[in-house]
Design a protein around this motif. Structure first.
Motif, PDB file in Angstrom:
ATOM      1  N   LEU A  10       0.327  57.952 -36.657  1.00  0.00           N
ATOM      2  CA  LEU A  10      -0.076  59.339 -36.456  1.00  0.00           C
ATOM      3  C   LEU A  10       0.619  59.883 -35.222  1.00  0.00           C
ATOM      4  N   VAL A  11       1.001  61.143 -35.274  1.00  0.00           N
ATOM      5  CA  VAL A  11       1.619  61.816 -34.134  1.00  0.00           C
ATOM      6  C   VAL A  11       0.656  62.916 -33.675  1.00  0.00           C
ATOM      7  N   PHE A  12       0.341  62.900 -32.380  1.00  0.00           N
ATOM      8  CA  PHE A  12      -0.562  63.882 -31.783  1.00  0.00           C
ATOM      9  C   PHE A  12       0.259  64.774 -30.859  1.00  0.00           C
ATOM     10  N   GLU A  13       0.425  66.034 -31.238  1.00  0.00           N
ATOM     11  CA  GLU A  13       1.210  66.975 -30.439  1.00  0.00           C
ATOM     12  C   GLU A  13       0.270  67.934 -29.712  1.00  0.00           C
ATOM     13  N   PRO A  14       0.317  67.945 -28.363  1.00  0.00           N
ATOM     14  CA  PRO A  14      -0.509  68.904 -27.627  1.00  0.00           C
ATOM     15  C   PRO A  14      -0.080  70.333 -27.959  1.00  0.00           C
ATOM     16  N   GLY A  18      -4.302  74.637 -26.461  1.00  0.00           N
ATOM     17  CA  GLY A  18      -5.275  73.549 -26.287  1.00  0.00           C
ATOM     18  C   GLY A  18      -5.431  72.769 -27.580  1.00  0.00           C
ATOM     19  N   GLY A  19      -5.929  71.580 -27.451  1.00  0.00           N
ATOM     20  CA  GLY A  19      -6.127  70.732 -28.614  1.00  0.00           C
ATOM     21  C   GLY A  19      -4.843  70.061 -29.052  1.00  0.00           C
ATOM     22  N   TYR A  20      -4.903  69.427 -30.219  1.00  0.00           N
ATOM     23  CA  TYR A  20      -3.781  68.658 -30.735  1.00  0.00           C
ATOM     24  C   TYR A  20      -3.549  68.952 -32.208  1.00  0.00           C
ATOM     25  N   VAL A  22      -2.006  67.145 -35.457  1.00  0.00           N
ATOM     26  CA  VAL A  22      -1.793  65.760 -35.854  1.00  0.00           C
ATOM     27  C   VAL A  22      -1.103  65.733 -37.212  1.00  0.00           C
ATOM     28  N   TYR A  23      -0.097  64.863 -37.326  1.00  0.00           N
ATOM     29  CA  TYR A  23       0.531  64.640 -38.627  1.00  0.00           C
ATOM     30  C   TYR A  23       0.921  63.180 -38.750  1.00  0.00           C
ATOM     31  N   ALA A  24       1.160  62.773 -39.995  1.00  0.00           N
ATOM     32  CA  ALA A  24       1.556  61.398 -40.300  1.00  0.00           C
ATOM     33  C   ALA A  24       2.921  61.454 -40.979  1.00  0.00           C
ATOM     34  N   PRO A  25       3.988  60.989 -40.301  1.00  0.00           N
ATOM     35  CA  PRO A  25       5.323  61.049 -40.896  1.00  0.00           C
ATOM     36  C   PRO A  25       5.417  60.369 -42.265  1.00  0.00           C
ATOM     37  N   ASP A  26       4.602  59.342 -42.507  1.00  0.00           N
ATOM     38  CA  ASP A  26       4.646  58.625 -43.781  1.00  0.00           C
ATOM     39  C   ASP A  26       3.901  59.334 -44.904  1.00  0.00           C
ATOM     40  N   LEU A  27       3.133  60.353 -44.568  1.00  0.00           N
ATOM     41  CA  LEU A  27       2.322  61.050 -45.576  1.00  0.00           C
ATOM     42  C   LEU A  27       2.679  62.537 -45.574  1.00  0.00           C
ATOM     43  N   PRO A  28       3.700  62.926 -46.313  1.00  0.00           N
ATOM     44  CA  PRO A  28       4.146  64.320 -46.322  1.00  0.00           C
ATOM     45  C   PRO A  28       3.004  65.281 -46.648  1.00  0.00           C
ATOM     46  N   GLY A  29       2.902  66.321 -45.860  1.00  0.00           N
ATOM     47  CA  GLY A  29       1.879  67.328 -46.092  1.00  0.00           C
ATOM     48  C   GLY A  29       0.566  67.062 -45.386  1.00  0.00           C
ATOM     49  N   LEU A  30       0.413  65.882 -44.776  1.00  0.00           N
ATOM     50  CA  LEU A  30      -0.834  65.589 -44.063  1.00  0.00           C
ATOM     51  C   LEU A  30      -0.740  66.174 -42.659  1.00  0.00           C
ATOM     52  N   HIS A  31      -1.565  67.169 -42.401  1.00  0.00           N
ATOM     53  CA  HIS A  31      -1.650  67.810 -41.088  1.00  0.00           C
ATOM     54  C   HIS A  31      -3.114  68.081 -40.805  1.00  0.00           C
ATOM     55  N   THR A  32      -3.508  67.903 -39.565  1.00  0.00           N
ATOM     56  CA  THR A  32      -4.858  68.238 -39.144  1.00  0.00           C
ATOM     57  C   THR A  32      -4.802  68.567 -37.664  1.00  0.00           C
ATOM     58  N   GLN A  33      -5.952  68.787 -37.058  1.00  0.00           N
ATOM     59  CA  GLN A  33      -5.992  69.158 -35.648  1.00  0.00           C
ATOM     60  C   GLN A  33      -7.323  68.766 -35.046  1.00  0.00           C
ATOM     61  N   GLY A  34      -7.398  68.884 -33.731  1.00  0.00           N
ATOM     62  CA  GLY A  34      -8.649  68.618 -33.038  1.00  0.00           C
ATOM     63  C   GLY A  34      -8.630  69.258 -31.667  1.00  0.00           C
ATOM     64  N   ASP A  35      -9.816  69.519 -31.143  1.00  0.00           N
ATOM     65  CA  ASP A  35      -9.947  70.166 -29.836  1.00  0.00           C
ATOM     66  C   ASP A  35      -9.542  69.240 -28.686  1.00  0.00           C
ATOM     67  N   LEU A  37      -8.402  64.639 -27.981  1.00  0.00           N
ATOM     68  CA  LEU A  37      -7.897  63.464 -28.694  1.00  0.00           C
ATOM     69  C   LEU A  37      -8.947  62.810 -29.586  1.00  0.00           C
ATOM     70  N   ASP A  38     -10.186  62.721 -29.103  1.00  0.00           N
ATOM     71  CA  ASP A  38     -11.237  62.113 -29.921  1.00  0.00           C
ATOM     72  C   ASP A  38     -11.486  62.922 -31.194  1.00  0.00           C
ATOM     73  N   ASP A  39     -11.568  64.229 -31.042  1.00  0.00           N
ATOM     74  CA  ASP A  39     -11.784  65.110 -32.194  1.00  0.00           C
ATOM     75  C   ASP A  39     -10.590  65.037 -33.150  1.00  0.00           C
ATOM     76  N   ALA A  40      -9.383  65.034 -32.594  1.00  0.00           N
ATOM     77  CA  ALA A  40      -8.174  64.946 -33.419  1.00  0.00           C
ATOM     78  C   ALA A  40      -8.116  63.618 -34.169  1.00  0.00           C
TER      79      ALA A  40
END
Length: 75
Positions: A10-14, A18-20, A22-35, A37-40
């Motif tokens: 997983l890659v966490f980009e600030p 604020g917040g992060y 998040v995407y997974a290079p191995d899983l195209p289209g998987l993107h999420t976020q969080g307020d 690091l724990d939330d992300a």
């Protein structure tokens, strides 16, 4: 019998606001976020679980054929 444990990077980009992101290079289209690091991380765990569940339901393999190589950063 040991269970086959696989990991997803997983890659966490600030984010500037604020917040992060998040995407997974191995899983195209998987993107999420969080307020934070724990939330992300919690959002990423849920997103990965749903992504993998969808692949399995569709009969698709988890191996996406991503190849990684490291190269030195130019001086």
């Amino acid at each position: 019998m040991t269970k086959d444990v696989r990991e997803i990077e997983l890659v966490f980009e600030p984010q500037d606001e604020g917040g992060y992101h998040v995407y997974a290079p191995d899983l195209p289209g998987l993107h999420t976020q969080g307020d934070d690091l724990d939330d992300a991380m919690a959002s990423a765990n849920e997103a990965v679980a749903l992504y993998v569940e969808g692949l399995r339901e569709d009969g698709e393999p988890l191996d996406m054929g991503v190849v990684r190589r490291k190269i030195p950063v130019p001086a």
